[in-house]
Scaffold this active site. Structure first.
Site, PDB file in Angstrom:
ATOM      1  N   ALA A   1       0.839  -1.202   0.000  1.00 47.49           N
ATOM      2  CA  ALA A   1       0.000   0.000   0.000  1.00 47.49           C
ATOM      3  C   ALA A   1       0.878   1.258   0.000  1.00 47.49           C
ATOM      4  O   ALA A   1       1.941   1.266   0.638  1.00 47.49           O
ATOM      5  CB  ALA A   1      -0.921  -0.007   1.211  1.00 47.49           C
ATOM      6  N   PRO A   2       0.441   2.310  -0.712  1.00 42.00           N
ATOM      7  CA  PRO A   2      -0.792   2.444  -1.517  1.00 42.00           C
ATOM      8  C   PRO A   2      -0.664   1.994  -2.961  1.00 42.00           C
ATOM      9  O   PRO A   2      -1.551   2.264  -3.769  1.00 42.00           O
ATOM     10  CB  PRO A   2      -1.051   3.943  -1.457  1.00 42.00           C
ATOM     11  CG  PRO A   2       0.288   4.547  -1.375  1.00 42.00           C
ATOM     12  CD  PRO A   2       1.141   3.602  -0.591  1.00 42.00           C
TER      13      PRO A   2
ATOM     14  N   ASP B   1      -1.023  -6.317   1.690  1.00 38.95           N
ATOM     15  CA  ASP B   1      -0.899  -5.352   2.784  1.00 38.95           C
ATOM     16  C   ASP B   1      -1.787  -5.809   3.930  1.00 38.95           C
ATOM     17  O   ASP B   1      -2.911  -6.300   3.717  1.00 38.95           O
ATOM     18  CB  ASP B   1      -1.316  -3.953   2.331  1.00 38.95           C
ATOM     19  CG  ASP B   1      -0.775  -2.881   3.266  1.00 38.95           C
ATOM     20  OD1 ASP B   1       0.346  -2.411   3.044  1.00 38.95           O
ATOM     21  OD2 ASP B   1      -1.479  -2.534   4.232  1.00 38.95           O
TER      22      ASP B   1
ATOM     23  N   CYS C   1      12.234   3.624   5.041  1.00 44.91           N
ATOM     24  CA  CYS C   1      12.408   5.079   4.976  1.00 44.91           C
ATOM     25  C   CYS C   1      12.948   5.585   6.313  1.00 44.91           C
ATOM     26  O   CYS C   1      12.554   6.635   6.804  1.00 44.91           O
ATOM     27  CB  CYS C   1      11.094   5.778   4.624  1.00 44.91           C
ATOM     28  SG  CYS C   1       9.720   5.363   5.713  1.00 44.91           S
TER      29      CYS C   1
END
Length: 588
Positions: A364-365, A386, A487
């Site tokens: 996702a997304p 997901d 991230c």
């Protein structure tokens, strides 16, 4: 009777003077400056000029008399309205005035506006109207008008304005001197007490705070020569950490992690880069259009767009736009996807091939999954999974909009995915993380993360990576690769997780194929990692103008499960991981 002829003398108009075309022009009129003048001819002097000449003559005479006598300087009264020049000539006999005129010719004293003007009071005892008639105004000009302007007396408001400007200039100079003195006072690093730090935190002087930060960094870079006596390095580091927290609004836990991660020369650059948003980027959907055609279509709609960089052939960067980027006809037609530039990197490292079976465990997304499907050219099978059902709906929406037909969307827990499916050629694990690389997007990360949050994140990341490895077919002729990305920039969520997978699964690190990026840590704070950890790639906002990112590529080479008991222990602790204080799992 016949019609009368106009040529008859009786009806002809008499001629009065020359005709219209025969009129002569008058004599030309030239400006005075262009007329030839006789050098011997004396220039005419106006009445005003005669008055000024008289005043100069009287002034010279009074100067001579003042040198010989101690009498006060006589003052000549200007000609007022209603007085003739003859009267003035009668009054100006001799070098001064008579005693009869002494009472009403007493000069008006000037008001003292500033300190130090009392010494000059004697020299300024003149009539206010006669003030400008001194030597500095006796400048000859080419025209009488200029002389009038120079000799014109100043008004009271003009004198006060001059004094006020002088006072403001003095105040400005004193303020600059005071600021320079304050800066000199703070040149040396001052160690405030604990109470002073607490008082400074809410309303600290940011300029002085940054000055002290740079001074502390300067001392730490040459600690042996620049440190104060009886001051340890830990004291300087604690002061630096406290000042950085106050200046950039970070909590002490995260700031301590960043100070350990970056050299002192880079820490301010990283923190400043987190205060600036990254450029808006889009990815071209190669299933429907080409980047050149998409760029031309957006430019026609008033969008300032350029190619992203040489390392990508599908990325575009948008500087500004007159239309909303997420509502253009091209977007609704599926010609592009709004996606961060750093999200291209794990898909490029995965290098999906057509007709393969690929798993995107945390899809996702759908930005990375749609990129994988475009590289596969709508062939093979792509499973986009997901664990969040609401976020999985976004995958379905983007899949239909972008025209992908080879995607299967699932809603399963990635930590147990290998129990449901397996045998994939490649797998992408873009694991959920603390978000320390995207602080520019989410400033709440500065003060919301603590040790428990990081522990909860890397525990889930280990479980996801182990299940992704178990889901991959090691005998695949074209694949057997697993790409792990986050991230986050913390070592606990990146190199430590990869090291854990190397210790517990039959995998090895391989090169990512990415052209740029910082190498991963092979040793961090005394903790050694695998030497091939240099194949991993790190990305920082202040170096690459991308979100903070980590990419690693693994290759599965055997069916051996490694220490399977430990992986089963991790799965049994799912309930503990959901609690507020999950238990940490030590590395082998």
């Amino acid at each position: 009777m016949g019609r009368r002829k106009k040529t008859d003398d009786k009806f002809a108009k008499p001629i009065r003077g020359p005709g219209r075309k025969s009129r002569k022009q008058g004599e030309p009129v030239f400006a005075k400056e262009l007329l030839a003048t006789d050098p011997n001819e004396k220039k005419k002097i106006s009445s005003r000029g005669k008055q000024r000449a008289k005043k100069r003559l009287v002034k010279e005479q009074t100067k001579l008399t003042n040198k010989k006598t101690t009498k006060p300087k006589p003052i000549i009264k200007r000609q007022s309205d209603g007085e003739s020049n003859d009267d003035e000539e009668e009054e100006q006999q001799g070098n001064g005035y008579t005693d009869d005129n002494q009472q009403w010719l007493t000069p008006k004293k000037k008001k003292v506006l500033f300190e130090g003007d009392e010494n000059e009071e004697e020299e300024e005892e003149v009539m206010e109207e006669d003030l400008p008639y001194n030597d500095e105004f006796n400048v000859e000009s080419s025209s009488d008008d200029d002389e009038d302007d120079l000799d014109e007396p100043k008004l009271d408001i003009e004198k006060k304005s001059k004094k006020l400007r002088e006072k403001q200039r003095q105040q400005k100079e004193s303020a600059e001197q005071e600021l320079l003195t304050n800066i000199q006072q703070h040149e040396k690093v001052q160690f405030p007490s604990g109470q002073e730090v607490t008082k400074e935190a809410p309303q600290a002087d940011l300029q002085l705070l940054m000055h002290r930060i740079r001074e502390v960094i300067n001392v730490l870079n040459d600690f042996k020569n620049k440190r104060e006596v009886n001051r340890s390095r830990k004291e300087y580091l604690d002061l630096l950490q406290q000042d950085l927290c106050n200046y950039y609004s970070y909590n002490e836990f995260l700031m301590n992690k960043l100070i350990d991660l970056f050299p002192l020369a880079e820490i301010i650059d990283f923190l400043e880069a987190n205060e600036v948003q990254r450029p808006v980027t889009i990815r071209t959907n190669t299933l429907k259009t080409r980047r050149r055609d998409l760029a031309q279509a957006l430019i026609n709609r008033g969008v300032n767009v350029d190619p992203l960089d040489k390392w990508t052939k599908v990325g575009l960067v948008i500087y500004n736009s007159q239309v909303p980027i997420g509502a253009t006809p091209e977007y609704l037609s599926g010609h592009y996807m709004l996606q961060g530039a750093s999200s291209f990197l794990p898909v490029m490292a995965l290098a999906p091939q057509p007709n393969e079976r690929i798993l995107d465990m945390c899809a996702a997304p759908g930005g990375k999954a749609s990129y994988i499907g475009a590289l596969m050219r709508n062939s093979g099978i792509l499973v986009a999974n997901d664990a969040n059902k609401d976020r999985a709906r976004a995958i379905i929406a983007n899949t239909h909009r972008l025209g992908l037909t080879n995607i299967i969307v699932t809603n399963l827990d990635g930590r147990q995915f290998s129990e449901h499916m397996g045998g994939f050629d490649r797998c992408l694990v873009d694991a959920p993380c603390s978000g320390t690389g995207v602080i520019a997007k989410d400033p709440a990360v500065k003060s919301s993360k603590d040790d428990k949050d990081i522990q909860r994140c890397f525990t889930a990341q280990r479980q996801l990576l182990l299940n992704a490895i178990d889901s991959v077919n090691e005998f695949s002729s074209t694949g057997g690769y697993i790409v792990y990305s986050t991230c986050s920039i913390l070592v606990e969520e990146n190199e430590a997780v990869i090291q854990y997978a190397l210790n517990n699964r039959p995998v090895k690190l391989v090169e990512t194929g990415l052209e740029f990026g910082v190498e991963g840590f092979t040793n961090f704070k005394g903790t050694p990692f695998h030497p091939f950890m240099k194949y991993c790639r790190r990305y920082y906002p202040h170096l690459h103008n991308l979100d903070g990112f980590f990419v690693a590529k693994l290759k599965k080479y055997s069916t051996k499960q490694g220490n399977k008991k430990e992986s089963e222990t991790i799965q049994k602790k799912k309930e503990i991981e959901e609690d507020d204080s999950p238990a940490s799992i030590n590395e082998d």
